[in-house]
Design an enzyme around this catalytic site. Structure first.
Site, PDB file in Angstrom:
ATOM      1  N   HIS A 121       0.870  -1.180   0.000  1.00 43.14           N
ATOM      2  CA  HIS A 121       0.000   0.000   0.000  1.00 43.14           C
ATOM      3  C   HIS A 121       0.906   1.229   0.000  1.00 43.14           C
ATOM      4  CE1 HIS A 121      -2.771   2.959   1.810  1.00 43.14           C
ATOM      5  NE2 HIS A 121      -3.769   2.150   1.483  1.00 43.14           N
ATOM      6  N   LYS A 144     -10.281  -0.365  10.503  1.00 45.06           N
ATOM      7  CA  LYS A 144     -10.506  -1.606   9.732  1.00 45.06           C
ATOM      8  C   LYS A 144     -10.837  -2.767  10.671  1.00 45.06           C
ATOM      9  CE  LYS A 144      -7.078  -0.101   6.363  1.00 45.06           C
ATOM     10  NZ  LYS A 144      -7.743   0.228   5.101  1.00 45.06           N
ATOM     11  N   ASP A 168       3.263  -4.359   7.916  1.00 48.42           N
ATOM     12  CA  ASP A 168       2.039  -3.580   7.777  1.00 48.42           C
ATOM     13  C   ASP A 168       0.890  -4.554   8.027  1.00 48.42           C
ATOM     14  OD1 ASP A 168      -0.283  -2.477   6.856  1.00 48.42           O
ATOM     15  OD2 ASP A 168       0.556  -1.694   4.994  1.00 48.42           O
ATOM     16  N   CYS A 186      -4.710   2.379  -3.628  1.00 49.23           N
ATOM     17  CA  CYS A 186      -3.448   2.920  -3.080  1.00 49.23           C
ATOM     18  C   CYS A 186      -2.308   1.927  -3.267  1.00 49.23           C
ATOM     19  CB  CYS A 186      -3.581   3.291  -1.614  1.00 49.23           C
ATOM     20  SG  CYS A 186      -4.762   4.582  -1.311  1.00 49.23           S
ATOM     21  N   GLN A 209      -4.411  -5.125   7.288  1.00 47.55           N
ATOM     22  CA  GLN A 209      -5.421  -6.116   6.911  1.00 47.55           C
ATOM     23  C   GLN A 209      -5.319  -7.379   7.773  1.00 47.55           C
ATOM     24  OE1 GLN A 209      -7.825  -5.504   4.790  1.00 47.55           O
ATOM     25  NE2 GLN A 209      -7.015  -3.537   4.089  1.00 47.55           N
TER      26      GLN A 209
HETATM   27  N1  PMP Z   1      -1.720  -0.747   4.566  1.00 49.06           N
HETATM   28  C1  PMP Z   1      -2.701  -1.528   4.100  1.00 49.06           C
HETATM   29  C2  PMP Z   1      -2.385  -2.941   3.698  1.00 49.06           C
HETATM   30  C3  PMP Z   1      -3.987  -1.023   4.009  1.00 49.06           C
HETATM   31  O1  PMP Z   1      -4.976  -1.794   3.537  1.00 49.06           O
HETATM   32  C4  PMP Z   1      -4.238   0.315   4.400  1.00 49.06           C
HETATM   33  C5  PMP Z   1      -5.614   0.930   4.283  1.00 49.06           C
HETATM   34  N2  PMP Z   1      -6.237   0.732   3.033  1.00 49.06           N
HETATM   35  C6  PMP Z   1      -3.177   1.069   4.896  1.00 49.06           C
HETATM   36  C7  PMP Z   1      -1.940   0.507   4.966  1.00 49.06           C
HETATM   37  C8  PMP Z   1      -3.367   2.481   5.361  1.00 49.06           C
HETATM   38  O2  PMP Z   1      -4.183   2.515   6.481  1.00 49.06           O
HETATM   39  P1  PMP Z   1      -4.696   3.891   7.076  1.00 49.06           P
HETATM   40  O3  PMP Z   1      -5.243   4.672   5.923  1.00 49.06           O
HETATM   41  O4  PMP Z   1      -5.748   3.488   8.050  1.00 49.06           O
HETATM   42  O5  PMP Z   1      -3.528   4.549   7.727  1.00 49.06           O
END
Ligand code: PMP
Length: 405
Positions: free
Chosen positions: A122, A225, A199, A363, A202
């Site tokens: 991401h 999430k 990270d 993203c 998920q």
């Molecule tokens: N990493 C992953 C794998 C994600 O799915 C997301 C959110 N789509 C993020 C990072 C970023 O998370 P946040 O916008 O809550 O900081």
């Protein structure tokens, strides 16, 4: 124990609503999950009964609020299997947690030092490292992804070397659903002398995480999430590593002594929590974690897998759907392109059926490029989805197709 998704979904008031006159089928939980009553009530209850600023108070409400805030830290410690609450830093979310590590750990890096990422990251786990490339001349290396959406472990290992300082990789891909072999990734990185940040945005929602068993150095996730509120997440860091890092932001609460000539810093985790923290959000996150951990998480995971399997079964190999991410054991995320249709149009038509899916790059532009796509549509499943909803989604996809066939 077992798990009843119909009972669980009754805890989520929003799931009772309609969209375009149809019952809402919410398949966008990988972007942000809905909230159970336990979270809503914990947050409104705090505002109604026990709210003040934390840490600096002598009075009763300040003490009660501080206790609630620190109880939430203990819930997160339990969620991640950390050894101490001092290893849990509250952040705004995964993004801020990774920025914290890149910024603070980054101060020890020099031009030519290497950071290993993967093609399935991401942007939250790419851009903060690009900052270090731009500012310091740090080199970014991207581990390749196979055609079925697995991390190419050999390709990953080939990137590790004497200049590798950090491996930062997603535990579970938000696009492919791939669950990465993190134990091997971590062992190899450590053997090369590098630290590892996972990270977990998920993965933490769908699987049990044990940072001590993994021996991971940093672990990041977001509350929203995980059935909790926005504006809160956490960074786990090994105690000795957090203790070695300089602060990220400056302000109240993160200091030891401040004079006109000098400053000293508080110990972790407070060193990294400058200013008034998101108090209500922490309380909400604590409630979300407690609520989730009271469920049979293996049964929840089995249910989520069954939802994904059901969609695949109903689509029955339809040749007008191209799925990206078919790794064995993947999580319940279904990313796809529909023949002849733009992902945004697919999402818009599904919305008319009351079905919420996401469309775009998620993203993850390097990953999209890897698969030769500019966008995909993504259905992501959560514990409150039902097999009936999976059926309705597959049926709606078949109807959507008629607009483009
Ligand atoms: N990493 C992953 C794998 C994600 O799915 C997301 C959110 N789509 C993020 C990072 C970023 O998370 P946040 O916008 O809550 O900081």
């Amino acid at each position: 124990m077992s798990f009843d998704p119909h009972a669980a979904r009754r805890e989520f008031p929003i799931l009772g609503r309609q969209v375009h006159g149809k019952p809402l089928i919410y398949l966008d939980s990988a972007a942000s999950a809905q909230k159970p009553r336990a979270v809503i009530e914990a947050m409104s209850g705090a505002m109604e009964h026990a709210y003040a600023n934390v840490h600096r108070g002598i009075h009763t409400l300040a003490n009660e609020t501080t206790e609630a805030y620190e109880r939430a830290r203990e819930s997160v410690r339990r969620l991640l299997g950390a050894g101490s609450v001092n290893e849990i830093v509250f952040t705004k979310g995964t993004t801020e947690a990774i920025n914290l590590v890149a910024s603070s750990f980054g101060q020890s890096l020099k031009a030519g030092d290497e950071i290993v990422l993967s093609q399935m990251e991401h942007h939250a786990n790419i851009v903060p490292w690009h900052f270090l490339r731009e500012r310091l001349g740090v080199v970014l290396r991207f581990a390749p992804v196979t055609d079925d959406g697995r991390l190419d472990l050999e390709g990953y290992r080939a990137l590790l070397g004497p200049r590798t300082r950090m491996v930062a990789i997603s535990h579970m891909s938000n696009v492919l659903g791939t669950i990465n072999p993190v134990a091997e990734i971590i062992a190899d990185a450590h053997a090369a002398g590098a630290l590892v940040l996972l990270d977990g945005a998920q993965a933490v929602v769908h699987s049990r995480v044990d940072v001590r068993a993994l021996d991971v150095d940093f672990y990041a996730f977001s509350g929203h999430k995980l059935y909790g509120p926005t504006g809160i997440g956490a960074l786990y860091g090994k105690a000795e590593l957090l203790a070695s890092l300089p602060p990220y932001q400056g302000g109240g609460e993160m200091i030891g002594i401040v004079s006109e000539e000098q400053i000293t810093y508080a110990d972790p985790p407070h060193r990294f929590e400058a200013g008034t923290p998101p108090i209500l959000e922490a309380v909400g996150l604590g409630a979300a974690v407690d609520w989730l951990m009271a469920l049979d998480r293996d049964a929840v995971a089995a249910h989520e897998h069954a939802l994904y399997d059901r969609v695949k079964e109903r689509l029955n190999g339809a040749n007008w759907i191209t799925e990206i991410g078919t790794a064995p054991g993947k999580g319940a995320i279904f990313s796809f392109a529909m023949e002849g249709a733009h992902a945004h149009d697919v999402a818009q038509i599904l919305d008319r059926y009351g079905i919420a899916v996401r469309a775009g790059t998620h993203c993850a532009e390097p990953l999209m490029r890897r698969f030769g796509m500019t966008s995909s549509a993504r259905a992501s499943f959560a514990l409150y989805n039902t097999l009936e909803e999976a059926d309705a989604f597959a049926e709606a996809l078949t109807k959507t197709r008629t607009f483009f066939a």
